[in-house]
Write an enzyme that holds these catalytic residues in place. Structure first.
Site, PDB file in Angstrom:
ATOM      1  N   CYS A 114      51.621  50.515  44.395  1.00 58.86           N
ATOM      2  CA  CYS A 114      50.252  50.486  43.873  1.00 58.86           C
ATOM      3  C   CYS A 114      49.580  51.833  44.186  1.00 58.86           C
ATOM      4  O   CYS A 114      50.053  52.861  43.727  1.00 58.86           O
ATOM      5  CB  CYS A 114      49.513  49.272  44.460  1.00 58.86           C
ATOM      6  SG  CYS A 114      47.914  48.920  43.741  1.00 58.86           S
ATOM      7  N   ASP A 161      51.840  45.048  33.009  1.00 60.75           N
ATOM      8  CA  ASP A 161      50.806  45.608  33.885  1.00 60.75           C
ATOM      9  C   ASP A 161      49.681  46.220  33.047  1.00 60.75           C
ATOM     10  O   ASP A 161      49.842  47.282  32.458  1.00 60.75           O
ATOM     11  CB  ASP A 161      51.433  46.671  34.779  1.00 60.75           C
ATOM     12  CG  ASP A 161      50.505  47.147  35.888  1.00 60.75           C
ATOM     13  OD1 ASP A 161      49.278  46.965  35.758  1.00 60.75           O
ATOM     14  OD2 ASP A 161      51.017  47.700  36.873  1.00 60.75           O
ATOM     15  N   HIS A 189      51.778  43.770  37.336  1.00 60.11           N
ATOM     16  CA  HIS A 189      51.482  44.648  38.465  1.00 60.11           C
ATOM     17  C   HIS A 189      51.719  43.903  39.780  1.00 60.11           C
ATOM     18  O   HIS A 189      51.403  42.730  39.905  1.00 60.11           O
ATOM     19  CB  HIS A 189      50.013  45.097  38.393  1.00 60.11           C
ATOM     20  CG  HIS A 189      49.655  46.123  39.426  1.00 60.11           C
ATOM     21  ND1 HIS A 189      49.973  47.447  39.277  1.00 60.11           N
ATOM     22  CD2 HIS A 189      49.019  46.013  40.623  1.00 60.11           C
ATOM     23  CE1 HIS A 189      49.536  48.115  40.330  1.00 60.11           C
ATOM     24  NE2 HIS A 189      48.964  47.260  41.166  1.00 60.11           N
TER      25      HIS A 189
END
Length: 219
Positions: A114, A161, A189
């Site tokens: 991330c 995502d 994600h």
């Protein structure tokens, strides 16, 4: 186990450490916006079990010590607030200090998730000690895709995502044709975190296998 590190600007901060001091190579694990929580420690332990010395720097220590967030909307908001208070220069100094702490190892790689996925890319571009980088669903990667590196990099994205749409992935691909890039079908994600609803075991295992093979080749 934790250790204390000091960045170039004098900032002192904690880092989670795993693996043998005598390991041939080292890996810096770069956190999400949720701190060095149980997930990041699990990731560090996983790479340590593969034979690496691993350090996960607590990047939020510049704002608040011992941050360990979960994955609720409230946690996400808190993580975004903490991230906004730290400059890119500061966080790269902390990652550099973690890499330098692996001075007993012959080479050092970085893996990030991330926020950490983008930071892993920037570390590959800006920190000389970093010899390879694996970037998992790095939010904001498209905005820094023009940066340049001379070390091997791989990237992992989820097809579903929304924060990293296909157009961003294509932009990154065009800007960095030498980067090894994988898009995992049908996953979102954060697919690599077993504490999230988006966790996908098969995609995680494949991405981990690719990451381990990548580091085995380049570290």
């Amino acid at each position: 186990m934790y250790m204390t590190l000091r960045a170039q600007d004098g900032h002192v901060f904690d880092a989670y450490v795993a693996g043998e001091e005598t390991a041939r190579s080292g890996i810096v694990v770069i956190q999400e916006i949720f701190g060095v929580n149980s997930h990041i420690r699990d990731v560090a332990d996983f790479f340590a079990a593969q034979g690496y010395r691993v350090i996960a720097p607590a990047l939020f220590d510049r704002v608040q010590a011992k941050v360990e967030l979960g994955y609720t909307q409230k946690d996400i908001q808190k993580g975004l607030e903490l991230r906004s208070e730290i400059s890119q220069e500061q966080v790269l100094q902390d990652i550099a200090a973690a890499a330098q702490a692996l001075d007993k190892q012959s080479s050092v790689g970085v893996v990030g998730y991330c926020w950490g996925g983008t930071l892993a890319w920037l570390a590959a571009c800006k920190i000389p000690a970093v010899k390879a980088a694996s970037c998992w669903y790095g939010g904001g990667l498209a905005q820094v895709a023009h940066e340049q590196t001379t070390v091997p990099v791989q990237m992992h994205f989820g097809e579903l995502d929304k924060s990293i749409p296909a157009s961003d992935i294509e932009l990154i691909r065009k800007a960095q044709p030498d980067v090894e890039m994988f898009v995992y079908a049908g996953v979102d994600h954060g697919f690599g975190c077993d504490q999230r609803g988006s966790y996908d075991k098969a995609a995680t295992e494949l991405a981990r296998l690719r990451t381990i093979s990548f580091f085995a080749k380049h570290l």
